[in-house]
Design an enzyme around this catalytic site. Structure first.
Site, PDB file in Angstrom:
ATOM      1  N   HIS A 125       3.589 -20.374  47.051  1.00 55.59           N
ATOM      2  CA  HIS A 125       3.614 -19.523  45.854  1.00 55.59           C
ATOM      3  C   HIS A 125       2.647 -18.359  46.126  1.00 55.59           C
ATOM      4  CE1 HIS A 125       4.727 -19.718  41.351  1.00 55.59           C
ATOM      5  NE2 HIS A 125       4.138 -18.548  41.523  1.00 55.59           N
ATOM      6  N   ASN A 296      14.072 -19.030  38.415  1.00 57.52           N
ATOM      7  CA  ASN A 296      13.057 -18.504  37.494  1.00 57.52           C
ATOM      8  C   ASN A 296      13.671 -17.335  36.742  1.00 57.52           C
ATOM      9  OD1 ASN A 296      11.375 -20.307  38.747  1.00 57.52           O
ATOM     10  ND2 ASN A 296      10.046 -18.775  39.701  1.00 57.52           N
TER      11      ASN A 296
HETATM   12  C1  FCB Z   1       6.765 -15.289  38.220  1.00 57.42           C
HETATM   13  C2  FCB Z   1       5.779 -16.004  39.102  1.00 57.42           C
HETATM   14  C3  FCB Z   1       4.688 -16.728  38.347  1.00 57.42           C
HETATM   15  C4  FCB Z   1       4.230 -15.944  37.145  1.00 57.42           C
HETATM   16  C5  FCB Z   1       5.405 -15.528  36.299  1.00 57.42           C
HETATM   17  C6  FCB Z   1       5.038 -14.787  35.061  1.00 57.42           C
HETATM   18  O1  FCB Z   1       7.320 -14.234  38.918  1.00 57.42           O
HETATM   19  O2  FCB Z   1       6.441 -16.945  39.906  1.00 57.42           O
HETATM   20  O3  FCB Z   1       3.659 -17.020  39.238  1.00 57.42           O
HETATM   21  O4  FCB Z   1       3.458 -14.885  37.540  1.00 57.42           O
HETATM   22  O5  FCB Z   1       6.259 -14.718  37.067  1.00 57.42           O
END
Ligand code: FCB
Length: 452
Positions: A125, A296
């Site tokens: 990450h 995501n």
């Molecule tokens: C995503 C990221 C996470 C966080 C959210 C708001 O892009 O994976 O770490 O910053 O956005």
């Protein structure tokens, strides 16, 4: 308190649908001394990179407070916790394991499991060891092989424990924001850099996946990608074409190679010196089957033609925005899931992040964040609609468990369902946490009374 509700016949209320919360190492851990430096440490030290001039040295002090944090997660009643491992905490520069660092994650994972929850581990990450960046980082093909070695060390130790491994989180952000737009670490710019980094990240995914599948065959092994629908505000054919290019360049660039073994056609439009170097066999490595796709989702993005055959971003047209200035677009979330499902032969999907930053205030030990609760309500229902339309979604993780270091925006944006007072490190459940918890716990009675 506002509630989060799903239709009573929703498949998301069945026992096998997972609800969870998510975090990432650099955003919460702190304890910089306990690990090697990573590219975010270095980036934060540069003038003008982080809007509030902060860094991850302390963050949520999770390395010290992890037991309390896990107890908090358990108290929410969720089924799963998605965390990431800090590569520079578990590996030394000579390629051997940092036993103290690794043991931290063993203890953490054991405790989450002991409390009856499943663990979703993300290996990357964004916190690349700085010594690798010093040799070119994701522009250097060797980094992909170093990643596979790191994945091997982790899979050996955690392979029989975790429910799921994700190789990468959002390679779009690492490649585009970090090596092309320069607004994330390591702050490099240019299309050639961005495209090459993206390719090496995907290669790293493929190489690591092979190792993980071998050492941890029973876990769900996949990758986490971010998507933002690419919409236009006009009906002009030129703008629509621009939005399609943006979609290929920012979204499909990461998924199509994995599912179909090739980059989208937009690659043919790039100048020769911007095209990534792709060696023979790379696309086969990248396109091995994944057990699941992590998605995501936060918002859509608007584009128009730049008048020169390419795309440019347009500011939001909606008035109601999150604190990030992002539009709230739950219908687009359903569309995205349905469209991906129609276009590709996809494995099961987990929503690995979804949530909203809002301007929270702590008053009398309460954070009344109705707008965030409403965001969760509409977006969970959007997932439900996608499931109704045939998309195989198996779980949903709220981003984030708690407020944390929001990258280039430092601590100025709060995404948590738990409020963090950074002076005292006190955690306070926001109303959205209570609502999420209530929804999750409401399922228990259904299981007991036999409704599935
Ligand atoms: C995503 C990221 C996470 C966080 C959210 C708001 O892009 O994976 O770490 O910053 O956005």
């Amino acid at each position: 308190m506002k509630d989060i509700n799903l239709p009573s016949n929703s498949k998301m209320l069945a026992q096998d649908f997972l609800f969870g919360v998510a975090t990432s190492s650099f955003q919460i851990e702190g304890d910089r001394k306990g690990r090697l430096d990573n590219i975010w440490d270095t980036f934060c030290e540069k003038e003008g990179t982080i809007s509030d001039s902060t860094n991850g040295d302390v963050a949520c002090d999770h390395i010290a407070l992890w037991r309390e944090d896990v107890a908090l997660i358990e108290a929410l009643g969720v089924d799963a916790y998605r965390l990431s491992i800090s590569w520079p905490r578990v590996m030394k520069q000579d390629g051997t394991v940092n036993e103290v660092g690794m043991q931290f994650y063993v203890n953490l994972v054991n405790d989450v499991i002991k409390r009856g929850m499943k663990v979703f581990v993300t290996l990357y990450h964004w916190d690349l060891p700085q010594y690798l960046e010093d040799n070119g980082g994701w522009l250097n093909r060797d980094t992909a092989y170093a990643f596979a070695k790191y994945a091997e060390a982790v899979a050996k130790v955690l392979g029989d424990k975790v429910y799921s491994f994700a190789t990468l989180n959002e390679p779009f952000c690492s490649a585009y924001l970090g090596y092309e737009a320069g607004i994330h670490a390591p702050g490099k710019t240019g299309m050639a850099n961005g495209r090459q980094a993206a390719h090496h990240l995907l290669l790293a995914h493929g190489l690591a996946l092979k190792v993980i599948n071998r050492l941890s065959p029973t876990s769900q092994n996949g990758i986490v990608l971010n998507f933002s629908n690419c919409h236009t505000t006009t009906n002009s054919e030129e703008d629509k074409r621009a939005a399609k290019l943006a979609d290929d360049y920012h979204n499909q660039w990461y998924l199509q190679p994995i599912i179909e073994g090739k980059y989208p056609d937009v690659i043919d439009m790039l100048d020769a010196d911007s095209k990534p170097e792709i060696l023979e066999g790379d696309m086969e490595i990248i396109s091995q089957p994944i057990d699941y796709l992590g998605i995501n989702y936060y918002t859509r993005t608007l584009y128009q033609s730049d008048g020169k055959g390419w795309f440019e971003i347009v500011p939001p047209s909606n008035k109601v925005l999150t604190a990030m200035g992002w539009e709230i677009t739950p219908d687009a979330f359903t569309d995205l899931l349905v469209e991906l499902n129609e276009r590709y032969d996809l494995p099961p999907i987990y929503i690995t992040e979804n949530g909203a930053a809002m301007d929270d205030t702590l008053d009398n030990s309460e954070v009344i964040d109705d707008a965030r609760t409403a965001y969760f309500h509409t977006h969970l229902n959007a997932v439900n609609d996608a499931i109704e339309k045939g998309v195989d979604v198996r779980g949903y993780f709220a981003w984030s468990l708690m407020d944390n270091f929001e990258w280039a925006l430092g601590y100025s944006k709060r995404f948590g369902i738990v409020y963090v007072d950074y002076d005292t490190q006190k955690r306070t459940l926001k109303q959205s946490a209570l609502a999420y918890s209530k929804l999750v716990k409401s399922r228990i009675n259904r299981y007991i009374s036999g409704i599935k």
